[in-house]
Design an enzyme around this catalytic site. Structure first.
Site, PDB file in Angstrom:
ATOM      1  N   CYS A 404      -5.949 -14.907   2.659  1.00 21.56           N
ATOM      2  CA  CYS A 404      -4.981 -15.320   3.679  1.00 21.56           C
ATOM      3  C   CYS A 404      -4.626 -16.803   3.501  1.00 21.56           C
ATOM      4  O   CYS A 404      -3.821 -17.138   2.634  1.00 21.56           O
ATOM      5  CB  CYS A 404      -5.519 -15.026   5.074  1.00 21.56           C
ATOM      6  SG  CYS A 404      -4.246 -15.057   6.359  1.00 21.56           S
ATOM      7  N   HIS A 534      -6.606  -9.351   4.576  1.00 25.14           N
ATOM      8  CA  HIS A 534      -8.039  -9.625   4.704  1.00 25.14           C
ATOM      9  C   HIS A 534      -8.826  -8.403   4.225  1.00 25.14           C
ATOM     10  O   HIS A 534      -9.150  -7.517   5.035  1.00 25.14           O
ATOM     11  CB  HIS A 534      -8.405  -9.921   6.158  1.00 25.14           C
ATOM     12  CG  HIS A 534      -7.922 -11.238   6.669  1.00 25.14           C
ATOM     13  ND1 HIS A 534      -8.722 -12.368   6.706  1.00 25.14           N
ATOM     14  CD2 HIS A 534      -6.705 -11.624   7.151  1.00 25.14           C
ATOM     15  CE1 HIS A 534      -8.026 -13.383   7.213  1.00 25.14           C
ATOM     16  NE2 HIS A 534      -6.804 -12.960   7.481  1.00 25.14           N
ATOM     17  N   GLU A 536     -11.847  -8.033   3.584  1.00 25.78           N
ATOM     18  CA  GLU A 536     -13.207  -7.923   4.141  1.00 25.78           C
ATOM     19  C   GLU A 536     -13.280  -6.977   5.322  1.00 25.78           C
ATOM     20  O   GLU A 536     -14.343  -6.421   5.637  1.00 25.78           O
ATOM     21  CB  GLU A 536     -13.735  -9.302   4.552  1.00 25.78           C
ATOM     22  CG  GLU A 536     -12.988  -9.991   5.667  1.00 25.78           C
ATOM     23  CD  GLU A 536     -11.881 -10.919   5.180  1.00 25.78           C
ATOM     24  OE1 GLU A 536     -11.473 -11.809   5.941  1.00 25.78           O
ATOM     25  OE2 GLU A 536     -11.415 -10.732   4.038  1.00 25.78           O
TER      26      GLU A 536
END
Length: 564
Positions: A404, A534, A536
């Site tokens: 990001c 993102h 994750e």
């Protein structure tokens, strides 16, 4: 539907989320379909506007819900997909009740905390618990409900009262309570008084724990567990010890050794639930994979050192999903993970004068790292330090992953030092209008309302033509499109894309309209990749995120083997 409530006493932040997730995992290994709900007593509608330094990471769901970080734990452990409705806050409940009052639903009634707020809480739990959360599209068998904060706090009172009523609403055979409490060690002595007081307060509010999970730095001695059993009105086998472990992935094994599911089965009469043979078989495979994973962790000796260059490094929970994604990938790569926390401001030239010790230490961590990661964030603080770390990684062929803000940092750095646009900047990071705005505000995003107004949730990213060479695309299996979760207000300025690509920075992934830059990659570099999304948020313990997995593998020197 069976409900397992996890509450906490003495202090907050003692591991309720991990214990709740681990309990849910053990249910799943037995073949049960499991959902989860997190109750947060704060007045915010959601976690979107809260500082990471105040409350830890903001976790984002498929539907764009900005929620508590514990929902990330549930998704990672249970491999389920939750919605914003699975995170209950005081703000949501009061907004719901006030809206109903304005519509006239309570016409003639005095709207009060009891029964209107408490009823709304119970109705919300019952409704959301039935929502399918996995690929089966079937109603869950068990719902784990975690009550955030500490029992006894004034803001928790309506939720505790709602849960007291809820046990009779659903039937006591369908409701079990795990109370997590701290057992501190003072001068070598394990102190049980805080747990006694916490359970006494809980019982005074009308809730009696079926299991007391004791958090301690060490294993509890038998006299300690016997004392807790006697004064907390539970049997000795209902006192579980959750001491500190080398890895949180051992917690399910620890709870299983103490027969937590058998204990809950007595209260919940789990034998009355007809389990699907397919789910039972999947549960057995899941448990075998989990045990193999944890045993592998204990046998790993080779290390990989990652420099995490961020701006919220004072509170590690600010990057909890990033940490977990790195851990998942390290387990897959069979490496012991070492994260070196680098405060981005310490890398900036000003720090060489104001704090030379931190400046030289920070640069030592960056220069000696096997890989450099710049995660997401907001605001200008520390960004020049991030740009400097990114430049080091690019010029010295050190694996780099930008998430990001980390992608935007890479774009600014490349524009300044390769394209020669020395005034390249982001509209977010400078108070003056930059001469070369490489990063711009997205046109459809509100500039006045901050809550829930970013580009949020699951969105597609399409790999562009002639990008078969991309290392990341190969890790994704050579697919044309991937779906990942987003959380951002700013984007790469399309006006500069042609010049950047002409200078060698490839935007291998764009949004479905081809207008937004989603993935950047340098071709002749061991691993230099940035993602606007993102990744994750979708990483799982047994299925690591591909950008993180590739980054860890490149940092460990085994990327080509992994791709092959």
């Amino acid at each position: 539907m069976k409900y397992v409530v996890v509450s906490g006493g003495v202090i907050s932040g003692i591991g309720k989320g991990v214990i709740a997730s681990s309990t849910g995992l053990l249910f799943k290994t037995r073949g049960f379909k499991v959902s989860a709900i997190k109750i947060d007593p704060y007045m915010n509608i959601d976690a979107g506007t809260m500082s990471p330094l105040e409350h830890g990471e903001v976790f984002v769901l498929d539907d764009g819900g900005e929620v508590d970080l514990d929902l990330g734990n549930y998704e990672r452990y249970l491999n389920i997909t939750l919605t914003r409705e699975n995170n209950i806050t005081t703000g949501k409940i009061y907004s719901h009740v006030i809206e109903r009052e304005r519509k006239g639903d309570y016409l003639g009634k005095t709207v009060q905390v009891v029964p209107h707020i408490t009823d709304a809480i119970q109705e919300w739990i019952e409704r959301v618990a039935k929502i399918p959360v996995d690929d089966s599209a079937e109603e869950p068998d068990v719902c784990i409900v975690e009550l955030g904060g500490t029992v006894g706090d004034i803001e928790s009172a309506p939720f505790v009262e709602a849960l007291r009523q809820f046990q009779f609403r659903v039937g006591v055979e369908n409701f079990a309570l795990i109370h997590v409490s701290l057992v501190p060690v003072v001068n070598g002595e394990q102190k049980t008084k805080p747990t006694q007081v916490a359970v006494r307060d809980l019982r005074g509010l009308g809730l009696t724990p079926d299991i007391v999970a004791c958090r301690c730095t060490q294993k509890l001695e038998k006299p300690t567990t016997d004392k807790i059993s006697m004064f907390c009105h539970v049997g000795p086998d209902q006192v579980l010890v959750v001491h500190d472990l080398s890895s949180i992935y051992h917690v399910p094994l620890l709870l299983d050794q103490q027969k937590i599911i058998q204990q809950l089965s007595k209260k919940l009469k789990l034998e009355n639930i007809d389990l699907t043979p397919t789910f039972v078989a999947k549960g057995v495979c899941l448990w075998n994979d989990w045990k193999h994973l944890t045993s592998t962790h204990d046998r790993m000796f080779e290390t990989v050192n990652i420099a995490l260059v961020g701006k919220y490094t004072h509170l590690k929970d600010s990057y909890i999903s990033v940490i977990k994604s790195l851990e998942h990938s390290a387990l897959r790569c069979q490496r012991k993970l070492t994260i070196n926390w680098v405060e981005a401001t310490d890398l900036e030239p000003d720090a060489s004068e104001s704090n030379r010790v931190n400046f030289h230490k920070a640069w030592h961590e960056v220069c000696s790292a096997d890989g450099i990661l710049v995660p997401g964030g907001f605001g200008a603080r520390g960004t020049e330090g991030m740009i400097a770390a990114c430049k080091w990684a690019r010029e010295n062929k050190v694996p780099y992953l930008g998430i990001c803000l980390g992608l935007q940092i890479a774009v600014i750095e490349y524009a300044r030092n390769v394209l020669g646009l020395h005034d390249a900047h982001s509209e977010e990071l400078t108070t003056e209008a930059p001469q070369h705005p490489l990063i711009i505000f997205m046109p459809e995003v509100s500039k006045t309302h901050l809550g829930g107004t970013m580009r949020l949730g699951l969105r597609p990213t399409k790999f562009q033509d002639n990008t078969e060479w991309s290392k990341l695309r190969k890790l994704y299996g050579g697919v044309d499109t991937v779906h990942e979760r987003h959380r951002h207000r700013y984007e790469v300025n399309p006006k500069y894309v042609e010049d950047l690509e002409g200078a060698g920075l490839s935007f291998v992934g764009k949004d479905d309209r081809g207008e937004r830059m989603e993935i950047l990659e340098l071709k002749n570099h061991p691993w230099f990749i940035g993602t606007q999304y993102h990744p994750e948020y979708l990483s799982r313990v047994l299925d690591p995120s591909k950008p993180y997995l590739g980054f860890l593998a490149a940092s460990s020197g085994i990327l080509n083997t992994l791709i092959d």
